[in-house]
Write an enzyme that holds these catalytic residues in place. Structure first.
Site, short mmCIF file in Angstrom:
data_model
loop_
_atom_site.label_atom_id
_atom_site.label_comp_id
_atom_site.label_asym_id
_atom_site.label_seq_id
_atom_site.Cartn_x
_atom_site.Cartn_y
_atom_site.Cartn_z
N LYS A 119 24.97 -6.01 4.24
CA LYS A 119 25.06 -4.61 3.79
C LYS A 119 26.24 -3.98 4.51
O LYS A 119 26.14 -2.97 5.20
CB LYS A 119 23.75 -3.88 4.10
N ASP B 131 21.27 -5.61 -1.90
CA ASP B 131 20.64 -5.01 -3.07
C ASP B 131 21.17 -5.64 -4.36
O ASP B 131 20.41 -5.92 -5.29
CB ASP B 131 20.81 -3.50 -3.07
N ASP C 246 10.88 -14.23 -0.27
CA ASP C 246 9.65 -13.91 -0.99
C ASP C 246 9.95 -13.61 -2.46
O ASP C 246 9.19 -14.00 -3.36
CB ASP C 246 8.95 -12.72 -0.35
#
Length: 359
Positions: free
Chosen positions: A191, A223, A251
């Site tokens: 990020k 993102d 996940d």
């Protein structure tokens, strides 16, 4: 070969899936003439119950005296009343730190026979085969200071994301070395438009990439990566990222390939490797015999590969899993509506029999 292994079944479904993973490991040992020296110890909530500590000293010593550690899962609501430093998850973090496991490898592979188990369109998910390389000993999970101060309603909490150049470089080299044995692509996820740690991360990874001219390096924000992961997952090869981002993205990858219960992991970098399925303790289904043991069984394959350099044995386990899935056997998390499913033990037994039947 003597395989010295410490098993830490932990809590919830950890006990059930570890039993099936050990069943398969014993079948492999018999087929390939290895000897297993197994020690079983409590950790997490089980450690709290036994010794009032999530990582009892005798558990840690047993792990340090072994060649590899197989972990089930830790945690559950029954242990939420303990102080934060005694929560089951703290035991796991301390174990990773004590073993020096700085690199977490989380493969996400869509088995062809499970194409219909993914929530994504078949044409989008087909061919998915990625390796998420997650830095495991830095970032927000370990950075200091971490505090909660003040009184209600004015309390403030602080967590610290911290990375050094050396810690970034060593995890980057793990990712590039893995990519050389795969499709020679590394995506570094950060990020960097917001975080100073991510800007340093990108600079160091770019510098390391110059030592691997045969590997294509690209960068993306976390993102954006998450969006592409569910839109075009098959384009990814090796994803390199920091601790928290890797925890979340792996996940998400479990959903892409059909179930979190399919995901194995290897935590390496120190002298002793730690192997565990990615899923948690799932207390809501513990004891019901419906947990998916495939993540634990595939973690055994990673153990054979990374701690014992037994590639043939590791591939044999993975082939057995694929063969059983090809026969249409499914645990509940993989079954479609109205489809017959089998219990945890039945799936473990089927894979152990497949291992024994086709050396």
């Amino acid at each position: 070969m003597l395989l010295r292994i410490t098993a830490l079944p932990g809590d919830g479904i950890g006990l059930e899936v570890t039993d099936e993973a050990l069943r398969v490991l014993n079948a492999v040992a018999k087929v390939f003439c290895h000897e297993i020296q197994l020690t079983t110890k409590p950790v997490g909530g089980a450690g709290l119950t036994a010794s009032n500590h999530p990582l009892p000293d005798d558990t840690l010593q047993a792990c340090l005296a072994s060649d590899a550690v197989l972990l089930g899962a830790v945690g559950g609501p029954a242990f939420d009343h303990y102080p934060i430093d005694l929560r089951p998850e703290k035991g796991l973090l301390k174990l990773r730190q004590a073993l020096g496991c700085f690199a977490n490898l989380r493969p996400a592979v869509l088995f062809p026979s499970l194409l219909d188990s993914s929530p994504l369109r078949p044409e989008a998910v087909q061919g998915t085969d990625m390796m998420i390389v997650r830095e495991l000993l830095g970032g927000l999970y370990f950075g200091e200071p971490r505090t909660t101060a003040g009184t209600t309603p004015n309390r403030e909490a602080v967590d610290t994301m911290r990375y050094s150049e050396a810690s970034i470089e060593r995890i980057a080299r793990v990712a590039f070395e893995l990519a050389r044995r795969r499709r020679k692509k590394v995506l570094s996820v950060d990020k960097a438009n917001v975080l100073a740690c991510s800007r340093l991360w990108r600079e160091v990874v770019t510098a390391v990439g110059k030592d691997y001219p045969d590997v294509a390096l690209s960068h993306n924000y976390v993102d954006s990566c998450a969006m592409i992961l569910v839109a075009r997952p098959a384009q990814y090869d090796v994803i390199l990222t920091e601790n928290m981002f890797g925890d979340i993205l792996s996940d998400l990858a479990g959903g892409v390939v059909g179930s979190l219960g399919l995901l194995a992991s290897a935590s390496i970098g120190g002298k002793i490797g730690l192997y565990e399925p990615v899923h948690g303790s799932a207390p809501d289904i513990a004891g019901k015999g419906i947990a998916n043991p495939l993540g634990a069984i595939l973690s055994v394959a990673m153990m054979l590969r990374h701690s014992f350099q037994l590639e043939k044995e590791a591939a044999h386990v993975e082939s057995a899993v694929a063969a059983v899935l090809n026969r249409g056997l499914r645990t509940r998390d993989l079954g479609r509506s109205g489809e017959e499913t089998i219990a945890t033990q039945a799936m473990g037994q089927a894979i152990a029999e497949q291992v024994s039947a086709s050396p």
